[in-house]
Design an enzyme around this catalytic site. Structure first.
Site, PDB file in Angstrom:
ATOM      1  N   TYR A 142       0.883  -1.116  -0.039  1.00  0.00           N
ATOM      2  CA  TYR A 142      -0.084  -0.031  -0.008  1.00  0.00           C
ATOM      3  C   TYR A 142       0.950   1.172   0.132  1.00  0.00           C
ATOM      4  O   TYR A 142       1.879   1.206   0.676  1.00  0.00           O
ATOM      5  CB  TYR A 142      -0.824   0.043   1.221  1.00  0.00           C
ATOM      6  N   ASP A 237       9.350   2.919  -0.212  1.00  0.00           N
ATOM      7  CA  ASP A 237       8.323   3.615   0.692  1.00  0.00           C
ATOM      8  C   ASP A 237       8.574   3.375   2.003  1.00  0.00           C
ATOM      9  O   ASP A 237       8.254   2.227   2.598  1.00  0.00           O
ATOM     10  CB  ASP A 237       6.931   3.135   0.146  1.00  0.00           C
ATOM     11  N   LYS A 269       4.153   9.425   8.727  1.00  0.00           N
ATOM     12  CA  LYS A 269       3.787   8.658  10.055  1.00  0.00           C
ATOM     13  C   LYS A 269       4.715   9.368  11.320  1.00  0.00           C
ATOM     14  O   LYS A 269       4.584  10.224  11.517  1.00  0.00           O
ATOM     15  CB  LYS A 269       3.797   7.273   9.971  1.00  0.00           C
TER      16      LYS A 269
HETATM   17  N1  PLP Z   1       2.727   4.144   2.102  1.00  0.00           N
HETATM   18  C1  PLP Z   1       2.759   3.340   3.252  1.00  0.00           C
HETATM   19  C2  PLP Z   1       3.776   2.342   3.342  1.00  0.00           C
HETATM   20  C3  PLP Z   1       1.848   3.402   3.921  1.00  0.00           C
HETATM   21  O1  PLP Z   1       1.647   2.151   5.094  1.00  0.00           O
HETATM   22  C4  PLP Z   1       0.690   4.284   3.937  1.00  0.00           C
HETATM   23  C5  PLP Z   1      -0.530   4.624   4.926  1.00  0.00           C
HETATM   24  O2  PLP Z   1      -0.631   3.651   5.638  1.00  0.00           O
HETATM   25  C6  PLP Z   1       0.808   5.370   3.156  1.00  0.00           C
HETATM   26  C7  PLP Z   1       1.999   5.105   2.275  1.00  0.00           C
HETATM   27  C8  PLP Z   1      -0.012   6.542   2.786  1.00  0.00           C
HETATM   28  O3  PLP Z   1       0.085   7.406   3.738  1.00  0.00           O
HETATM   29  P1  PLP Z   1      -0.953   8.377   4.310  1.00  0.00           P
HETATM   30  O4  PLP Z   1      -1.909   7.581   4.862  1.00  0.00           O
HETATM   31  O5  PLP Z   1      -0.349   9.619   5.179  1.00  0.00           O
HETATM   32  O6  PLP Z   1      -1.549   8.875   2.814  1.00  0.00           O
END
Ligand code: PLP
Length: 439
Positions: A142, A237, A269
């Protein structure tokens, strides 16, 4: 007294599904969500005054625990000076420098407000830099709700059993190739066939949105090698893993080696300490392609917001070796205890770990073969989780309301909080044992 049920009914009348982010709705675990009135340390308190030991930690940001006094004070101090200026501030430089000190391959850093924005920007930058369109992602990873990254996306998309999302243009979906995680052969095949069209491979540094599935030894390094060979970029990521699994994120845990440093990295986060803040970092010559120096446009009214940078800076300043040692230790204790409780109750399962991240997968296939990819994650006996979740909630422990999410520990999970979890686990395991498959 206002109840959780009253508020959910009211919310349903004005907010789609009653929530501002889908997994919060308890859709896959049943019952109505708890409306949180306050949180402190390892605990959250709902509007009915019930307190729970929290294993969600705002889905990761609360590394130090909720409402750490020094983080709150930093935000309050910043607020007294103004909420947002739409002009540069010292805090932005300090936070960018702090990120680079911890993760030197982030030679330049741009602050944004959400992880979604960070990955969206990284993908646009990769396309702008390479002049290519194709994005390769892994099933079960994700990266936020970016059009091109929603295919087989894990997290809420997995929780609700969706293949992707309506509203994503076919033309956009066609520019995304999804391959099984941990399968180097599959990605080699993509490069063999369409290598010259690939702008980037994007991967969770250690996936934690299909449950926790650690990269096989050498997997990330192989991605680095293959992308470089084919003139594509590697986007790592670290929105979830960054500054949570260690001071330099997953990249640091895997040795902090230049040899497998990604071209672009995304953070979120923990880096915002609970405020809306995320970041893209990477090689200077790539990052300088962003406007205003370069042709790749990206902007944000609230980017680098002074309250958010204050929270992020205070959090990273406090996140020292002892914080990571504590989170690692308590994560180990809880992961082991969850496994023992399930074994004692006769529930086939496996507990997957990646640094201090872990999650449970139910079922005999998971127990015997392990879970290494999205197919394995979704084949589990997920129907055991609602009973397990509800029993934990009854005992005062708030787990993530989805089997596809990691359990998040914090520096504030002291012996007392850990004991509440340890006491709750055996009964919850027995509930999972009694659960029946749907139909
Ligand atoms: N990338 C990863 C690995 C994530 O776990 C998340 C959210 O859980 C995101 C991107 C997206 O972040 P946001 O919810 O702040 O848009």
């Amino acid at each position: 007294m206002t109840t959780n049920d009253d508020l959910f009914t009211r919310a349903l009348g004005v907010i789609p599904g009653g929530v501002d982010s889908p997994v919060r709705a308890y859709g896959s675990v049943g019952g109505n969500p708890r409306f949180i009135a306050a949180a402190s340390g390892a605990r959250i308190t709902d509007v009915e005054g019930r307190t729970y030991v929290d294993l969600v930690a705002s889905w990761g940001p609360a590394l130090l625990g909720h409402a750490h006094p020094e983080v709150v004070a930093a935000v309050q101090d910043a607020a007294a000076d103004g909420l947002s200026f739409g002009a540069p501030t010292l805090g932005e430089i300090e936070l960018a420098e702090t990120i680079r000190e911890r993760v030197p391959p982030a030679q330049r850093v741009r602050l944004v407000s959400t992880g979604t924005e960070a990955t969206m920007t990284a993908v646009r930058l990769a396309r702008g830099a390479t002049g290519r369109d194709l994005v390769v992602k892994f099933a079960g990873c994700y990266h936020g709700h970016v059009d091109s990254l929603l295919a087989e996306a894990g997290s809420g998309v997995a929780t609700f059993g969706l293949p992707g999302s309506a509203g994503v243009p076919a033309a956009s979906a066609a520019q995304t190739i999804v391959v099984p995680y941990n399968d180097i052969g599959a990605i080699e095949a993509v490069f063999a066939e369409r290598g010259e069209e690939v702008a980037c491979v994007i991967t969770e540094a250690a996936p934690a949105n299909m449950g926790v599935v650690a990269p096989a030894a050498g997997f990330n390094a192989a991605l680095r090698r293959l992308t470089a060979q084919h003139g594509a970029l590697l986007v790592l990521d670290e929105v979830l893993t960054g500054f949570r699994v260690g001071p330099a994120g997953w990249w640091g845990l895997e040795g902090a080696e230049e040899s497998w440093a990604a071209d672009l990295m995304t953070f979120g986060k923990v880096v915002g300490g609970g405020m809306p803040l995320a970041a893209v970092g990477g090689r200077a010559e790539l990052m300088e392609l962003l406007a205003p120096t370069g042709p790749v446009y990206q902007a944000g009214t609230l980017s680098g917001n002074p309250l958010a940078t204050a929270a992020g800076l205070a959090t990273l300043r406090l996140a020292d070796a002892s914080v990571y040692a504590h989170v690692d230790r308590v994560a180990g204790v809880i992961a082991q205890a969850a496994g023992q409780a399930l074994s004692a109750a006769g529930v086939p399962h496996v507990v997957n770990r990646a640094g201090n991240l872990f999650s449970v997968f139910f079922g005999p296939d998971a127990a015997t073969g392990g879970v290494h990819d999205y197919a394995g994650a979704t084949a589990q006996e997920s129907w055991r989780y609602p009973a397990f979740f509800q029993a934990m909630l009854q005992a005062g422990v708030a787990l993530p309301p989805s089997v596809y999410e990691a359990w998040f520990l914090t520096a504030a999970h002291d012996d007392n909080a850990v004991d509440v979890i340890l006491e709750a686990l055996p009964r919850a395991a027995r509930s999972a044992a009694r659960a029946l498959p749907p139909g």
